[in-house]
Motif scaffolding. Structure first.
Motif, PDB file in Angstrom:
ATOM      1  N   GLU A 158       0.841  -1.210   0.000  1.00 45.20           N
ATOM      2  CA  GLU A 158       0.000   0.000   0.000  1.00 45.20           C
ATOM      3  C   GLU A 158       0.872   1.255   0.000  1.00 45.20           C
ATOM      4  OE1 GLU A 158      -3.133   1.140   0.135  1.00 45.20           O
ATOM      5  OE2 GLU A 158      -3.856  -0.823  -0.497  1.00 45.20           O
ATOM      6  N   ALA A 159       1.917   1.231   0.821  1.00 45.44           N
ATOM      7  CA  ALA A 159       2.793   2.405   0.930  1.00 45.44           C
ATOM      8  C   ALA A 159       3.472   2.680  -0.412  1.00 45.44           C
ATOM      9  CB  ALA A 159       3.835   2.191   2.029  1.00 45.44           C
ATOM     10  N   LEU A 160       3.866   1.619  -1.107  1.00 41.62           N
ATOM     11  CA  LEU A 160       4.504   1.813  -2.420  1.00 41.62           C
ATOM     12  C   LEU A 160       3.498   2.362  -3.426  1.00 41.62           C
ATOM     13  CD1 LEU A 160       6.864  -1.287  -2.818  1.00 41.62           C
ATOM     14  CD2 LEU A 160       7.481   1.066  -2.265  1.00 41.62           C
ATOM     15  N   LYS A 161       2.277   1.862  -3.343  1.00 39.51           N
ATOM     16  CA  LYS A 161       1.227   2.383  -4.248  1.00 39.51           C
ATOM     17  C   LYS A 161       1.077   3.895  -4.046  1.00 39.51           C
ATOM     18  CE  LYS A 161      -3.809   2.432  -4.710  1.00 39.51           C
ATOM     19  NZ  LYS A 161      -3.937   2.939  -6.053  1.00 39.51           N
ATOM     20  N   ILE A 162       1.019   4.296  -2.792  1.00 33.87           N
ATOM     21  CA  ILE A 162       0.830   5.725  -2.501  1.00 33.87           C
ATOM     22  C   ILE A 162       2.016   6.532  -3.039  1.00 33.87           C
ATOM     23  CG2 ILE A 162       0.745   7.414  -0.606  1.00 33.87           C
ATOM     24  CD1 ILE A 162      -0.916   5.181   0.908  1.00 33.87           C
ATOM     25  N   GLN A 163       3.229   6.003  -2.837  1.00 34.74           N
ATOM     26  CA  GLN A 163       4.409   6.745  -3.295  1.00 34.74           C
ATOM     27  C   GLN A 163       4.474   6.867  -4.818  1.00 34.74           C
ATOM     28  OE1 GLN A 163       8.327   5.147  -2.364  1.00 34.74           O
ATOM     29  NE2 GLN A 163       9.288   6.737  -3.619  1.00 34.74           N
ATOM     30  N   PHE A 164       4.105   5.790  -5.520  1.00 40.51           N
ATOM     31  CA  PHE A 164       4.331   5.752  -6.973  1.00 40.51           C
ATOM     32  C   PHE A 164       3.088   6.032  -7.809  1.00 40.51           C
ATOM     33  CE2 PHE A 164       8.084   3.539  -5.388  1.00 40.51           C
ATOM     34  CZ  PHE A 164       9.080   4.054  -6.193  1.00 40.51           C
ATOM     35  N   ASP A 165       1.971   6.289  -7.161  1.00 43.18           N
ATOM     36  CA  ASP A 165       0.703   6.499  -7.877  1.00 43.18           C
ATOM     37  C   ASP A 165       0.798   7.569  -8.966  1.00 43.18           C
ATOM     38  OD1 ASP A 165      -1.470   4.968  -7.734  1.00 43.18           O
ATOM     39  OD2 ASP A 165      -2.490   6.058  -6.143  1.00 43.18           O
ATOM     40  N   VAL A 166       1.597   8.581  -8.719  1.00 45.58           N
ATOM     41  CA  VAL A 166       1.680   9.680  -9.696  1.00 45.58           C
ATOM     42  C   VAL A 166       2.323   9.226 -11.006  1.00 45.58           C
ATOM     43  CG1 VAL A 166       1.721  11.588  -8.069  1.00 45.58           C
ATOM     44  CG2 VAL A 166       3.864  10.493  -8.701  1.00 45.58           C
ATOM     45  N   TYR A 167       3.067   8.137 -10.977  1.00 45.74           N
ATOM     46  CA  TYR A 167       3.795   7.697 -12.176  1.00 45.74           C
ATOM     47  C   TYR A 167       2.998   6.710 -13.030  1.00 45.74           C
ATOM     48  CZ  TYR A 167       7.887   9.637  -9.784  1.00 45.74           C
ATOM     49  OH  TYR A 167       8.773  10.466  -9.152  1.00 45.74           O
ATOM     50  N   GLY A 168       1.894   6.157 -12.515  1.00 48.74           N
ATOM     51  CA  GLY A 168       1.159   5.175 -13.317  1.00 48.74           C
ATOM     52  C   GLY A 168       0.039   4.515 -12.531  1.00 48.74           C
ATOM     53  N   ASN A 169      -0.611   3.554 -13.213  1.00 43.46           N
ATOM     54  CA  ASN A 169      -1.777   2.880 -12.657  1.00 43.46           C
ATOM     55  C   ASN A 169      -1.334   1.698 -11.776  1.00 43.46           C
ATOM     56  OD1 ASN A 169      -4.258   1.763 -12.227  1.00 43.46           O
ATOM     57  ND2 ASN A 169      -4.507   0.985 -14.316  1.00 43.46           N
ATOM     58  N   ILE A 170      -1.499   1.846 -10.452  1.00 43.39           N
ATOM     59  CA  ILE A 170      -0.994   0.826  -9.519  1.00 43.39           C
ATOM     60  C   ILE A 170      -2.128   0.296  -8.655  1.00 43.39           C
ATOM     61  CG2 ILE A 170       0.609   0.380  -7.607  1.00 43.39           C
ATOM     62  CD1 ILE A 170       2.355   2.577  -8.592  1.00 43.39           C
ATOM     63  N   THR A 171      -2.128  -1.026  -8.443  1.00 39.96           N
ATOM     64  CA  THR A 171      -2.989  -1.604  -7.411  1.00 39.96           C
ATOM     65  C   THR A 171      -2.079  -2.328  -6.431  1.00 39.96           C
ATOM     66  OG1 THR A 171      -3.303  -3.640  -8.667  1.00 39.96           O
ATOM     67  CG2 THR A 171      -4.963  -1.945  -8.957  1.00 39.96           C
ATOM     68  N   ALA A 172      -2.567  -2.473  -5.190  1.00 41.70           N
ATOM     69  CA  ALA A 172      -1.719  -3.099  -4.166  1.00 41.70           C
ATOM     70  C   ALA A 172      -2.565  -4.021  -3.303  1.00 41.70           C
ATOM     71  CB  ALA A 172      -1.073  -2.018  -3.301  1.00 41.70           C
ATOM     72  N   GLY A 173      -1.941  -5.076  -2.794  1.00 41.54           N
ATOM     73  CA  GLY A 173      -2.666  -5.988  -1.910  1.00 41.54           C
ATOM     74  C   GLY A 173      -1.754  -7.070  -1.374  1.00 41.54           C
ATOM     75  N   ASN A 174      -2.353  -8.019  -0.657  1.00 41.55           N
ATOM     76  CA  ASN A 174      -1.549  -9.173  -0.256  1.00 41.55           C
ATOM     77  C   ASN A 174      -1.669 -10.250  -1.334  1.00 41.55           C
ATOM     78  OD1 ASN A 174      -3.948 -10.538   0.239  1.00 41.55           O
ATOM     79  ND2 ASN A 174      -3.972  -9.921   2.395  1.00 41.55           N
ATOM     80  N   PHE A 175      -0.965 -11.356  -1.159  1.00 41.37           N
ATOM     81  CA  PHE A 175      -0.897 -12.332  -2.255  1.00 41.37           C
ATOM     82  C   PHE A 175      -2.271 -12.891  -2.619  1.00 41.37           C
ATOM     83  CE2 PHE A 175       3.575 -13.222  -0.501  1.00 41.37           C
ATOM     84  CZ  PHE A 175       4.157 -12.314  -1.376  1.00 41.37           C
TER      85      PHE A 175
END
Ligand code: ATR
Length: 272
Positions: A158-175
């Motif tokens: 989730e933290a990576l999604k928040i950091q990189f959201d401005v650069y592209g379309n990201i989803t985040a979750g557990n496996f």
């Protein structure tokens, strides 16, 4: 006197970087030498400064010093800045330029060596540690349709999604959240293989993938790649190509010359 470069880490004896850079130097006729140096766990900065004072031109940084290297840099490339990790130093006078060539190494291996364009693809990145962080921006710069980040510990993805959201379309979750979803490219950036473990992932994700990539490598297929093959992955690749490509990008930063990587990848595969 030859220009001097090193790779610095702890442990370091396993490093393939001296082999790779020595081969690059021969191939491109560069007057340079490249060696491995073990730094004490509490002596990274002192070891770097000493090498710089003695006239060293640059270095590669490996486990566990990439974050310290990021902090020690006096100037950072954008990709190193967002990765918050540095694997390459170039000494410019008293200054230290910090770069991170891991991500572009992965991208070049996938696109140039394996001939799989990233643009428009659905990518699943497993892991949310330093290795994953280092490849997110270069992957997004290739305009995938979507980048999904899956991690055992959900909040780190989730933290990576928040950091990189401005650069592209990201989803985040557990496996488990990605079970039943379709991906074109699946990349293992967890460190599970280092401890001879396997990430507990839903194996149905492998069936539709055109490429399953493990950033680790070993003499036989990694456990992760064996799992992918058992579960229907049509194509697998380990991290040897990425290793050589990241080295080539460091070499370019130092020498302003791009070595040919394919012959060195073939040599290394035969040796490992
Ligand atoms: P690195 O710099 O190599 O990425 P790291 O920052 O310690 O190392 O991160 C390790 C990554 O591998 C993390 O994503 C970690 O998951 P957690 O965040 O849940 O710890 C992942 N990892 C390590 N061992 C794992 C295992 N056995 N199964 C699944 N994920 C694992």
């Amino acid at each position: 006197m030859l220009d001097r470069y090193i790779v610095i880490g702890n442990p370091i004896s396993h490093s393939k970087s001296p082999f790779i850079h020595t081969a690059f130097a021969q191939q491109t006729r560069q007057a340079m030498e490249y060696a491995a140096l073990l730094a004490p766990l509490d002596g990274f900065k002192a070891t770097v400064k000493n090498f710089q004072l003695l006239g060293g031109k640059g270095m590669n940084i490996t486990v566990p010093f990439k974050l310290e290297a990021y902090r020690l840099s006096t100037r950072l490339t954008e990709r190193a800045n967002v990765a918050q990790a540095v694997n390459t130093f170039r000494f410019d006078g008293d200054g230290i330029l910090g770069d991170n060539t891991d991500g572009i190494g992965l991208v070049r291996d996938i696109e140039s060596n394996l001939s799989i364009p990233i643009e428009g693809k659905r990518i699943l990145l497993l892991g949310a540690g330093g290795a994953a962080r280092g490849v997110i921006l270069p992957l997004l710069q290739k305009k995938p349709l979507q980048l999904s980040i899956a991690n055992r510990t959900r909040h780190k993805a989730e933290a990576l999604k928040i950091q990189f959201d401005v650069y592209g379309n990201i989803t985040a979750g557990n496996f488990t959240e990605f079970s039943g979803k379709k991906f074109d490219i699946i990349i293992n950036a967890t460190s599970a293989g280092l401890h001879d473990e396997l990430p507990i992932i839903p194996v149905d994700i492998f069936i539709h993938a055109n490429l399953v990539y493990d950033m680790m490598y070993s003499s036989k297929p990694t456990r992760f790649l064996a799992l992918a093959t058992q579960n229907g992955a049509s194509r697998i690749a380990d991290g040897i190509g990425m290793l050589v490509e990241q080295a080539a990008e460091s070499f370019y930063l130092w020498r302003n010359i791009k070595p040919q990587t394919k012959p060195i990848i073939a040599l290394l595969k035969a040796l490992i």
